[in-house]
Write a protein that holds these residues in place. Structure first.
Motif, PDB file in Angstrom:
ATOM      1  N   PRO A  22      14.439  22.686  65.280  1.00 45.22           N
ATOM      2  CA  PRO A  22      14.813  23.314  64.009  1.00 45.22           C
ATOM      3  C   PRO A  22      14.837  22.368  62.820  1.00 45.22           C
ATOM      4  CG  PRO A  22      16.319  23.975  65.769  1.00 45.22           C
ATOM      5  CD  PRO A  22      15.475  22.875  66.313  1.00 45.22           C
ATOM      6  N   PHE A  23      14.810  21.045  63.058  1.00 39.26           N
ATOM      7  CA  PHE A  23      14.892  20.072  61.980  1.00 39.26           C
ATOM      8  C   PHE A  23      13.568  19.345  61.756  1.00 39.26           C
ATOM      9  CE2 PHE A  23      18.935  20.325  64.320  1.00 39.26           C
ATOM     10  CZ  PHE A  23      19.705  20.946  63.346  1.00 39.26           C
ATOM     11  N   ASP A  24      12.484  19.843  62.340  1.00 41.94           N
ATOM     12  CA  ASP A  24      11.188  19.201  62.190  1.00 41.94           C
ATOM     13  C   ASP A  24      10.802  19.161  60.710  1.00 41.94           C
ATOM     14  OD1 ASP A  24       8.586  18.655  64.179  1.00 41.94           O
ATOM     15  OD2 ASP A  24       8.063  19.191  62.127  1.00 41.94           O
ATOM     16  N   ASN A  25      10.203  18.041  60.292  1.00 44.11           N
ATOM     17  CA  ASN A  25       9.801  17.897  58.886  1.00 44.11           C
ATOM     18  C   ASN A  25       8.887  19.022  58.410  1.00 44.11           C
ATOM     19  OD1 ASN A  25      11.252  15.618  58.308  1.00 44.11           O
ATOM     20  ND2 ASN A  25       9.582  14.199  58.680  1.00 44.11           N
ATOM     21  N   THR A  64      20.266  36.405  63.300  1.00 46.83           N
ATOM     22  CA  THR A  64      19.114  37.266  63.521  1.00 46.83           C
ATOM     23  C   THR A  64      18.311  36.819  64.732  1.00 46.83           C
ATOM     24  OG1 THR A  64      18.958  37.713  61.150  1.00 46.83           O
ATOM     25  CG2 THR A  64      17.007  38.178  62.485  1.00 46.83           C
ATOM     26  N   HIS A  65      18.076  35.513  64.843  1.00 47.20           N
ATOM     27  CA  HIS A  65      17.194  34.998  65.899  1.00 47.20           C
ATOM     28  C   HIS A  65      17.905  34.126  66.925  1.00 47.20           C
ATOM     29  CE1 HIS A  65      13.616  36.564  63.946  1.00 47.20           C
ATOM     30  NE2 HIS A  65      14.043  36.063  62.803  1.00 47.20           N
ATOM     31  N   GLY A  66      19.162  33.734  66.674  1.00 47.99           N
ATOM     32  CA  GLY A  66      19.873  32.973  67.681  1.00 47.99           C
ATOM     33  C   GLY A  66      20.496  31.691  67.160  1.00 47.99           C
ATOM     34  N   TYR A  67      21.012  30.896  68.084  1.00 53.15           N
ATOM     35  CA  TYR A  67      21.798  29.707  67.755  1.00 53.15           C
ATOM     36  C   TYR A  67      20.915  28.486  67.479  1.00 53.15           C
ATOM     37  CZ  TYR A  67      25.099  25.835  68.406  1.00 53.15           C
ATOM     38  OH  TYR A  67      25.847  24.694  68.230  1.00 53.15           O
ATOM     39  N   TYR A  68      20.052  28.110  68.433  1.00 57.03           N
ATOM     40  CA  TYR A  68      19.204  26.917  68.297  1.00 57.03           C
ATOM     41  C   TYR A  68      17.760  27.374  68.425  1.00 57.03           C
ATOM     42  CZ  TYR A  68      17.983  21.975  68.544  1.00 57.03           C
ATOM     43  OH  TYR A  68      17.472  20.728  68.276  1.00 57.03           O
ATOM     44  N   VAL A  69      17.211  27.845  67.316  1.00 63.50           N
ATOM     45  CA  VAL A  69      15.922  28.536  67.326  1.00 63.50           C
ATOM     46  C   VAL A  69      14.792  27.567  67.001  1.00 63.50           C
ATOM     47  CG1 VAL A  69      14.587  30.409  66.314  1.00 63.50           C
ATOM     48  CG2 VAL A  69      17.055  30.682  66.682  1.00 63.50           C
ATOM     49  N   CYS A  70      13.772  27.569  67.864  1.00 55.72           N
ATOM     50  CA  CYS A  70      12.623  26.683  67.707  1.00 55.72           C
ATOM     51  C   CYS A  70      11.376  27.509  67.378  1.00 55.72           C
ATOM     52  CB  CYS A  70      12.382  25.906  69.000  1.00 55.72           C
ATOM     53  SG  CYS A  70      13.773  24.860  69.483  1.00 55.72           S
ATOM     54  N   PRO A  71      10.801  27.341  66.175  1.00 53.87           N
ATOM     55  CA  PRO A  71       9.560  28.042  65.852  1.00 53.87           C
ATOM     56  C   PRO A  71       8.396  27.546  66.712  1.00 53.87           C
ATOM     57  CG  PRO A  71      10.699  27.334  63.858  1.00 53.87           C
ATOM     58  CD  PRO A  71      11.373  26.650  65.011  1.00 53.87           C
ATOM     59  N   LEU A  72       7.456  28.433  66.964  1.00 53.04           N
ATOM     60  CA  LEU A  72       6.298  28.109  67.796  1.00 53.04           C
ATOM     61  C   LEU A  72       5.071  27.907  66.915  1.00 53.04           C
ATOM     62  CD1 LEU A  72       4.867  27.797  70.524  1.00 53.04           C
ATOM     63  CD2 LEU A  72       4.626  30.283  70.607  1.00 53.04           C
TER      64      LEU A  72
END
Length: 295
Positions: free
Chosen positions: A174-177, A205-213
């Motif tokens: 979630p903190f990726d540049n 909406t999407h959750g606690y620790y959400v990682c985009p793909l």
């Protein structure tokens, strides 16, 4: 090149006085790298969260200013040390002026982003936009017009070099540049990314620790992950409307890759975590790799 920020830290209203600085530096000089708890005195009140006690405030400001550094951890706690023990001497200098520092850093930001608005470049360095606007004309970056953006700045190499092949699909933390500056993410990918960990669970909406793909140069979905009892748990997963017909299988394979990277041999799917298409893809991939998906 961050000398401009180190100098600004020394002008902070709570910057420790000479006596405090000497006491902390002498202690670390004598005893070596120390965690914060070993630097506190009996007179200190323990601060938690953003409620910093005087010693924590002093140590953090000394790190920001470059008088101390932190390059390692023990048991999850940072160790504070003298800079010359871990940073090569050529970098231990504040000789460059603020403008020289910022000009080089803006040039670097332009090379990293490829193309960006003035605000994009300012946000990358966390500096005021008017300051970036003043200095950008002194950089090697080229002024361009981007459709729907307006005026922008581009790295000259980005305008001429051939496009690189896209790497394998990957979940971004979630903190990726790439996804840090939300307006840029929206402009580039038509993707709304919000870090929801600090929201009450009912308002996420999407959750606690959400990682985009990230797949084929697009953000096509996201998943909320947790690690539990040796398994990668998918607490919630979804795809973007423009994701395409193969997106569910791509998401499933990416979950498989992530599980392997973090050393888990099982993937679990929380009940109701995904729509039927994504759920079916996850079951198929996990079955093929002898991993189990538990509803």
């Amino acid at each position: 090149m961050w000398a401009f920020r180190r100098r600004a830290s020394r002008r902070h209203p709570h910057y420790p006085d000479q006596r405090t600085r000497t006491a902390l530096i002498d202690r670390i000089t004598l005893d070596g790298p120390l965690p914060l708890r070993h630097l506190r005195t009996s007179a200190d009140t323990t601060g938690t969260g953003w409620n910093w006690n005087p010693v924590k405030t002093a140590v953090e400001l000394l790190v920001w200013s470059g008088e101390l550094t932190s390059t390692q951890r023990t048991h999850g706690q940072r160790l504070f040390d003298l800079p010359d023990r871990s940073i090569p001497s050529p970098y231990l200098t504040d000789q460059a002026s603020d403008d020289e520092c910022l000009t080089q850093l803006l040039t670097h930001a332009g090379a990293v982003l490829g193309v960006g608005t003035t605000k994009d470049l300012a946000d990358y360095l966390r500096i005021p936009t008017p300051l970036a606007a003043c200095l950008l004309p002194t950089t090697p970056l080229t002024t361009v017009q981007v459709e729907d953006w307006g005026p922008a700045w581009a790295d000259p190499c980005a305008l001429t070099r051939p496009a690189k092949p896209h790497p394998e699909p990957v979940f971004l933390n979630p903190f990726d540049n790439l996804i840090w500056h939300r307006p840029r993410v929206q402009r580039l990918f038509d993707f709304t990314h919000v870090f929801e960990a600090y929201k009450p669970a009912a308002r996420r909406t999407h959750g606690y620790y959400v990682c985009p793909l990230l797949a084929d140069g697009r953000l096509i979905g996201r998943a909320d992950f947790a690690r539990h009892n040796g398994a990668l748990t998918i607490q919630q997963a979804s795809l973007e409307p423009h994701a395409g017909p193969d997106a569910a299988a791509t998401l499933a394979r990416s979950c498989q890759s992530l599980a392997a990277v973090i050393g888990h041999d099982r993937i679990e799917l929380a009940e109701g975590a995904a729509d039927p298409t994504v759920t079916a893809a996850l079951r198929s991939v996990c079955l093929q790799t002898e991993r189990t998906v538990h509803p």
